[in-house]
Write a protein that holds these residues in place. Sequence first.
Motif, PDB file in Angstrom:
ATOM      1  N   GLN A  36       0.823  -1.214   0.000  1.00  0.00           N
ATOM      2  CA  GLN A  36       0.000   0.000   0.000  1.00  0.00           C
ATOM      3  C   GLN A  36       0.851   1.255   0.000  1.00  0.00           C
ATOM      4  OE1 GLN A  36      -2.392  -0.112   3.478  1.00  0.00           O
ATOM      5  NE2 GLN A  36      -4.259  -0.376   2.362  1.00  0.00           N
ATOM      6  N   GLY A  37       1.989   1.176   0.662  1.00  0.00           N
ATOM      7  CA  GLY A  37       2.798   2.380   0.813  1.00  0.00           C
ATOM      8  C   GLY A  37       2.490   3.044   2.141  1.00  0.00           C
ATOM      9  N   PHE A  38       3.469   3.753   2.668  1.00  0.00           N
ATOM     10  CA  PHE A  38       3.297   4.426   3.953  1.00  0.00           C
ATOM     11  C   PHE A  38       3.151   5.922   3.756  1.00  0.00           C
ATOM     12  CE2 PHE A  38       4.254   0.845   6.633  1.00  0.00           C
ATOM     13  CZ  PHE A  38       5.000   0.034   5.810  1.00  0.00           C
ATOM     14  N   GLU A  84       6.922  11.885  -3.086  1.00  0.00           N
ATOM     15  CA  GLU A  84       6.905  10.418  -3.107  1.00  0.00           C
ATOM     16  C   GLU A  84       8.342   9.948  -3.052  1.00  0.00           C
ATOM     17  OE1 GLU A  84       2.660   9.663  -4.345  1.00  0.00           O
ATOM     18  OE2 GLU A  84       4.237   8.196  -3.999  1.00  0.00           O
ATOM     19  N   LEU A  85       8.702   9.220  -1.999  1.00  0.00           N
ATOM     20  CA  LEU A  85      10.075   8.720  -1.881  1.00  0.00           C
ATOM     21  C   LEU A  85      10.059   7.208  -1.929  1.00  0.00           C
ATOM     22  CD1 LEU A  85      11.159  10.957   1.140  1.00  0.00           C
ATOM     23  CD2 LEU A  85      11.587  11.401  -1.246  1.00  0.00           C
ATOM     24  N   ASN A  89      12.323  -0.732  -2.119  1.00  0.00           N
ATOM     25  CA  ASN A  89      10.957  -1.223  -2.361  1.00  0.00           C
ATOM     26  C   ASN A  89       9.929  -0.744  -1.358  1.00  0.00           C
ATOM     27  OD1 ASN A  89      11.434  -2.624  -4.654  1.00  0.00           O
ATOM     28  ND2 ASN A  89      12.028  -4.501  -3.576  1.00  0.00           N
ATOM     29  N   VAL A  90      10.294   0.201  -0.505  1.00  0.00           N
ATOM     30  CA  VAL A  90       9.289   0.751   0.401  1.00  0.00           C
ATOM     31  C   VAL A  90       8.926   2.139  -0.106  1.00  0.00           C
ATOM     32  CG1 VAL A  90       8.813   1.514   2.747  1.00  0.00           C
ATOM     33  CG2 VAL A  90      10.165  -0.538   2.362  1.00  0.00           C
ATOM     34  N   ASN A  91       7.631   2.345  -0.348  1.00  0.00           N
ATOM     35  CA  ASN A  91       7.172   3.646  -0.841  1.00  0.00           C
ATOM     36  C   ASN A  91       6.710   4.498   0.308  1.00  0.00           C
ATOM     37  OD1 ASN A  91       7.511   3.048  -3.563  1.00  0.00           O
ATOM     38  ND2 ASN A  91       5.583   1.921  -3.578  1.00  0.00           N
ATOM     39  N   LEU A  92       7.189   5.733   0.337  1.00  0.00           N
ATOM     40  CA  LEU A  92       6.792   6.644   1.408  1.00  0.00           C
ATOM     41  C   LEU A  92       6.206   7.902   0.792  1.00  0.00           C
ATOM     42  CD1 LEU A  92       6.859   7.323   4.476  1.00  0.00           C
ATOM     43  CD2 LEU A  92       9.032   8.437   4.062  1.00  0.00           C
TER      44      LEU A  92
END
Lengths: 424, 371
Positions: A36-38, A84-85, A89-92
């Motif tokens: 989902q992304g954080f 968007e960072l 593989n972790v979307n923040l």
Amino acid sequence: KKFTDMINEDKRTLELSGHVGFDSLPDQLVSKASAQGFCFNILCVGETGIGKSTLMNTLFNTTFENEEASHYEQKVELRPHTYELQESNVNLKLTVVHTVGFGDQINKEQSYKPILEYIDAQFEKFLEEELKIKRSLFNYHDTRIHICLYFIAPNGHSLKSLDLVTMKKLDSKVNIIPVIAKADTVSRNELEKLKIKVMSELVSNGVQIYQFPTEDEAVAEINSSMNTLLPFAVVGSVDDVKVGNKMVKGRLYPWGSVEVENEKHCDFVKLREMLLRVNMEDLREQTHARHYELYRRCKLEEMGFKDTGTDSQSFSLQQTYEAKRKEFLVELQRKEEEMRQMFVNKVKETEAELKEKEKELHERFEQLKRMHQEEKKNLEEKRRELEEEMNAFNRRKVAAETLMGQALQGCSQQPFKKDKDKKK
Amino acid sequence: MTSNIRYKSRIPVKTEDSIEEKQYVGFATLPNQVHRKSVKKGFDFTLMVAGESGMGKSTLVNSLFLTDLYKDRKLLNAEERINQTVEIIKHTVDIEEKGVKLKLTIVDTPGFGDAVNNNECWKPITDYIDQQFEQYFRDESGLNRKNIQDNRVHCCLYFIPPFGHGLRPVDVEFMKALHEKVNIIPLIAKADCLTPNEIKKLKDRIREEIDKFGIKVYQFPECDSDEDEEFKQLDKELKECTPFAVIGSNTVVEARGQRVRGRLYPWGIVEVENQSHCDFVKLRNMLIRSHMHDLKDVTCDVHYENYRAQCIQEMTSKLAQDNRMESPIPILPLSTPDVDTEKLIKMKDEELKRMQEMLNKMQQQMHDKEQ
């Protein structure tokens, strides 16, 4: 017996005779969340030029676009930017909000208000979404502020009065971590004294700053030691300086170079560790479970909702809502009636006034007419008199002329007589 | 041979000597006399420091005069400062160096800019400066002028915080309220927070803003055209360096084998008197070693005279209104017309006009009637 009461009876613990596999639940949760992304939202509060943007750039190792603010803003404004960072593989989805013009005005009594309003507005948005009939909380972009970094100017002695007032207003709405900005201007023992002074002032005034959690044993030790090192003394820089034969982030002075990531120089590493690497999730949780819940409760109580009524029976939201709605409609009708009544009265009044005025005008007209008539009469009389005078004058004139004519005739006929008389 | 030479070489000397003796009047010793008398009389200087608390004002004053002026100071904490008003505190010390005595007064302004609402926080300061002017004015106009004490403020050091991008509204308002009453020297405080590039940028920005807002800070006098090139060069450098970026220190540290005043950091030692570290030396030279007297002169000749002229104007216009014969201060009365006679004149004028009109009317009537 009620169904709910039955469920709470006697929980039993059972032994497993083999590996079932539900120990993968946390992993499932993590992979779902990662997909989902954080979302993380940082609010930076501090006076103009204190180093908010530089610190953000240093923390996230990138350059967020930001224009230099002027000192002459009339009011404090909040400027949010969302980025968007991605890392491993972790979307923040990171939102950074800066205060613009904070501390610049001569009269700073209202300075905290825009900040408070912004934080409340984000809570309000979330509450609205929650109360919707058709809602989509799972892909709602959460803009609630998870952490407020309060930048303290290193003036050497203590907090400024503005800092104290602002933090006191914010401590029940958001997690606050105070940091001492531009810490390369404070020497080591001055720094110790300043940290102690700042914390004692916060404590004695009842300001509740964010405490790193110490219940989880995995991070209890590091968190509790970090709690004693607050406020963090930070230095920010995106420029490189040469130290030894390496290039590191720092600031170059004629007397030496400050290295941002050197723990003996400043607490930047500690801040990054605590904020991003250890407690980010806890910050999000606290924001939702504590600050947002408090806001929600206050807001709903304001609107008149209660959890328990006078006879200790719990109301359902739906019933209360209906009741409120009816009340509201009745109130609205009453107000309408009132206004209509007022309108009618006003019209009557104005009509009466106008009638009065009309009468008055009529009277005046009559009066003027009469005066006019009189004057006309007077003037007529005067005219007549003048005409008579003129006539009289003309008659006298004619008489005089004839006399003169006779006299002249007489004169011209007897010129010698005169001479003769004279000679005599 | 030698006697000849000796005789020859003596004659010109002798004649020169006698010529000089005849031409030498002796007033060339005046500077020495002035010097002697002034040493005997001693000097006085009043310096005001203003700026937010924590800018390093007291540390700088201690560093400038190499003494400890601020003993047992009580610093307020943040809560007490929320509604703080500005106080004026004077410290007076007598210091002596090589026989020259200086009575130094430091006027401190604790509380400036510290409250949450700083509207007109400079008012106590301007009131204080005006009071000193007024006091001097009365003394100067008094009958016994032997022991006049000069408490006028000769110079005000204003500390600008280095954390921002330039001047803030409170800085601008303060300097504008004071620039016609006292010599203002703006300083960038705590300059060890800025790299050399940042210092240059900030100085340029501040100079620009001072021009933009029309603030009249103290200007160094132009140096005489007959000074040597080196002096002129130094003077030029000094002027381009304003506002000075200063660092102060109460502690002595060991640096490069010497004991100097400085600040000890994990990454290096800042030396207060190192010209490549900060402008402290320039400030000290300017303030104490070369321009102290000029500051006093400008205060006397410009700021005080402005105050005096304004004061007298106000007083004479008041006197004319109140029609009082005595005035507290001997001044030449200006020839302002008396208000009463003015009124009379006005009345007479109006009467004349009315009569004129009536005459015209009557003439017109007669003319009409004849026709």
